[in-house]
Design a protein around this motif. Structure first.
Motif, PDB file in Angstrom:
ATOM      1  N   GLY A 212       0.829  -1.197   0.000  1.00 29.74           N
ATOM      2  CA  GLY A 212       0.000   0.000   0.000  1.00 29.74           C
ATOM      3  C   GLY A 212       0.865   1.249   0.000  1.00 29.74           C
ATOM      4  O   GLY A 212       2.028   1.212   0.434  1.00 29.74           O
ATOM      5  N   HIS A 213       0.305   2.363  -0.473  1.00 27.04           N
ATOM      6  CA  HIS A 213       1.102   3.585  -0.616  1.00 27.04           C
ATOM      7  C   HIS A 213       1.314   4.304   0.717  1.00 27.04           C
ATOM      8  O   HIS A 213       2.059   5.270   0.772  1.00 27.04           O
ATOM      9  CB  HIS A 213       0.465   4.524  -1.639  1.00 27.04           C
TER      10      HIS A 213
ATOM     11  N   ASP B 149       1.864   2.266   3.558  1.00 32.03           N
ATOM     12  CA  ASP B 149       2.509   1.233   4.378  1.00 32.03           C
ATOM     13  C   ASP B 149       3.891   1.741   4.788  1.00 32.03           C
ATOM     14  O   ASP B 149       4.671   2.185   3.943  1.00 32.03           O
ATOM     15  CB  ASP B 149       2.624  -0.043   3.528  1.00 32.03           C
TER      16      ASP B 149
ATOM     17  N   THR C  33      -2.564   8.063  -5.105  1.00 33.29           N
ATOM     18  CA  THR C  33      -2.055   6.723  -4.840  1.00 33.29           C
ATOM     19  C   THR C  33      -0.809   6.481  -5.684  1.00 33.29           C
ATOM     20  O   THR C  33      -0.899   6.337  -6.902  1.00 33.29           O
ATOM     21  CB  THR C  33      -3.132   5.672  -5.165  1.00 33.29           C
ATOM     22  N   ALA C  34       0.336   6.447  -5.030  1.00 27.25           N
ATOM     23  CA  ALA C  34       1.587   6.249  -5.758  1.00 27.25           C
ATOM     24  C   ALA C  34       1.607   4.860  -6.397  1.00 27.25           C
ATOM     25  O   ALA C  34       1.047   3.908  -5.850  1.00 27.25           O
ATOM     26  CB  ALA C  34       2.768   6.394  -4.801  1.00 27.25           C
TER      27      ALA C  34
ATOM     28  N   THR D 291       3.038   1.994  -6.392  1.00 29.82           N
ATOM     29  CA  THR D 291       3.972   1.386  -5.437  1.00 29.82           C
ATOM     30  C   THR D 291       4.866   0.332  -6.073  1.00 29.82           C
ATOM     31  O   THR D 291       6.061   0.272  -5.787  1.00 29.82           O
ATOM     32  CB  THR D 291       3.206   0.776  -4.249  1.00 29.82           C
TER      33      THR D 291
END
Lengths: 363, 363
Positions: free
Chosen positions: B30-31, B33, B241-242, B244
């Motif tokens: 996740g972005h 995390d 949202t990158a 990831t």
């Protein structure tokens, strides 16, 4: 450092479909390789199916979902154009910001967070907007807003829908409803890693577009020369280097989704969401989104009084390798967001998150 | 359809370093995390090393290299600002287009394609521009232009450099030279799949930035809240949202590059380029880029009289699974572009492309 295999039940990214993950291991292709261009065209065709549209200009943009929002506004509205935005969560707020930067005169129609969009109020907000914009599935609140009434009453306006969290999770039928522009993200119910923004625009919207938009990178006229529009014609103009590996992965994820069948996929999400909603309520927790408008793929639930939201999420992550999301804005510490998207819309994921929450909360 | 394992010796994408490819198979994070945020911070740190900068605002943008160009202009110039652009190929042309869309007053300084930038002419073009922009390694012509003389004479102006094809292939020392903004792409000499635009901006440029740029997606003020600037502070603001998985892959590719050592990597590219240049000339072919300014990582060579450029490229692709690039603009049919980037800067690739060309051309 050892790798962590997280179960991603936040608001996205979700764990990808296995087919999408495996596709990333394929040898990389060039962006002008005929083999890749065939995959790109087929990806656009698959996107038409999930969007429920025949729009020839349907393609994956080379950036994340928010760039889909930016592409929508930057190509259709300019200084002085009136845009009506239905705001019932963070992504409606973001639309106001993005449209304002295009120089648009923005008329915002605010709703309480957790409630769906009131189409009548939105349609009454201005007599002749160029564009009406709404979020189909609000990722910040877990609420579904019906697009049909907005489309039915849009008159001469264009209708733009944010389908980031809806596409591949609940039915999206743009042509049947009458939606002119829509975008999504690869990392939610489509079950692919983040990095692409599926996008579609009708001929009607295309005819009214800004000829030379402020963004070069998201200029649909130039993008159309490479993908989408040119599909099947054989004529291609280089614009930018497409993220070929990501497109191949999206192609594979969409293939998996369509092999299962759109109806079956929607039914699977609906059933997983139902199980989760019931399970949370049985645990004595209160759902946040308005009843009757709850998304099966993204559930919002109130943090019980006296419970430290962040501490619970930390324990879920560290002890169970399980990610859920916090809330947003005013609800940052008082709401959790639990996603069941793509392959994670399944009974085992529901059982896991309910069991883990029960243990951590001591219920 | 069977997969094709292409040898990508075009102008990019290149085949990735094995470490970067393997990283894509890691479980998605996740972005938000903490494990991912650690990787993101380390990626920024590694980018600082390859860019030769201490800029705290150094990060991978969530789109391809051209979005790095757009981010550079959109955050620094607005209506009426004077921008001097050195144009000696397609990407200088693109800079003119992008800067114009920002409303800038663009002063273009044209050069013959294949020639390096003439710093004196660029510096004389306007007495007090806000920004001077040039391409370090022109992907369309295979020419290196030295940035030092531009930096030495920039005065109060900001200096922007396109390092898409230079970064990781030839020395880039932004701080030593005095470059204020630079961007690159993941898919060239960094040896990672396309999808990210490494980007850096100095404090000096940051202080003169546009507070609320026209682009929301590329708004550095907002991006800085999530990555780069916030590195190590622990405070993070969600922006978008990158991608990831792509960031994890870039992290691994940079790790490989730095393990080998920047000097060794540059020497490997230089040697591969030298072998190719010699081999092509021994075959009787004529190099296009000006002598003394030829990029080792991207070689331009004239198509011999009477030879069908596209037919040769097709045969290389179909018979040898080998991709090389055509020319651009006026040189579309008369120049080939051969890349030796990242892991492909190696004697076996040089031998392959020379042997294949020799066979196809009958030389």
């Amino acid at each position: 450092m050892p790798l962590r295999a997280r179960t991603l039940l936040g608001p996205g990214p979700s764990n990808p479909y296995p087919e999408a993950a495996v596709a990333l291991a394929q040898p990389l292709l060039g962006h002008l390789d005929p083999v890749f261009l065939g995959i790109l065209d087929e990806t656009s065709e698959r996107l038409r199916t999930v969007f429920g549209t025949a729009n020839r200009r349907t393609l994956p943009l080379s950036a994340t979902g928010s760039a889909g929002m930016e592409a929508s506004f930057v190509n259709t509205v300019g200084p002085g154009d009136v845009v009506v935005v239905a705001v019932n969560g963070l992504f409606g707020e973001r639309m106001v910001d993005v449209a304002s930067r295009c120089g648009a005169e923005v008329v915002r129609v605010d709703h309480e967070w957790g409630q769906p969009v009131d189409a009548a109020r939105v349609l009454e907000a201005h007599p002749s907007p160029k564009l009406i914009a709404a979020v189909h599935a609000e990722t910040s609140t877990g609420v579904r807003s019906d697009l049909e009434p907005l489309a039915a009453g849009k008159g001469d306006a264009l209708l733009l829908a944010d389908c980031v969290t809806s596409l591949g999770g609940i039915p999206v039928r743009l042509d049947e409803w009458g939606v002119d522009l829509a975008y999504s993200g690869s990392q939610k119910c489509l079950g692919v890693a983040p990095g692409l923004a599926p996008f579609t625009i009708s001929d009607r919207a295309w005819e009214r577009r800004i000829e030379k938009p402020r963004s070069w990178y998201l200029d649909l006229g130039m993008l159309g020369g490479y993908a989408g529009e040119a599909a099947g014609s054989g004529g291609r103009t280089y614009h930018h280097t497409a993220p070929t590996g990501m497109v191949v992965s999206l192609h594979a994820g969409l293939g998996r989704l369509l092999d299962e069948g759109l109806e079956a996929v929607h039914a699977r999400h609906a059933e997983a969401g139902r199980l989760l909603h019931e399970g949370l309520q049985e645990m004595g927790l209160e759902l946040f989104a308005a009843d009757g408008h709850r998304l099966p793929e993204l559930t919002t639930v109130r943090v019980p009084e006296g419970v430290d939201s962040a501490a619970v999420r930390k324990e879920l992550l560290e002890r169970y390798d399980l990610e859920i999301g916090g809330g947003v804005g005013a609800y940052a510490a008082t709401v959790w967001r639990i996603g069941l998207m793509g392959p994670n819309a399944a009974p085992d994921k529901v059982a896991l998150v309910l069991a883990a929450l029960r243990e951590v909360l001591g219920r």
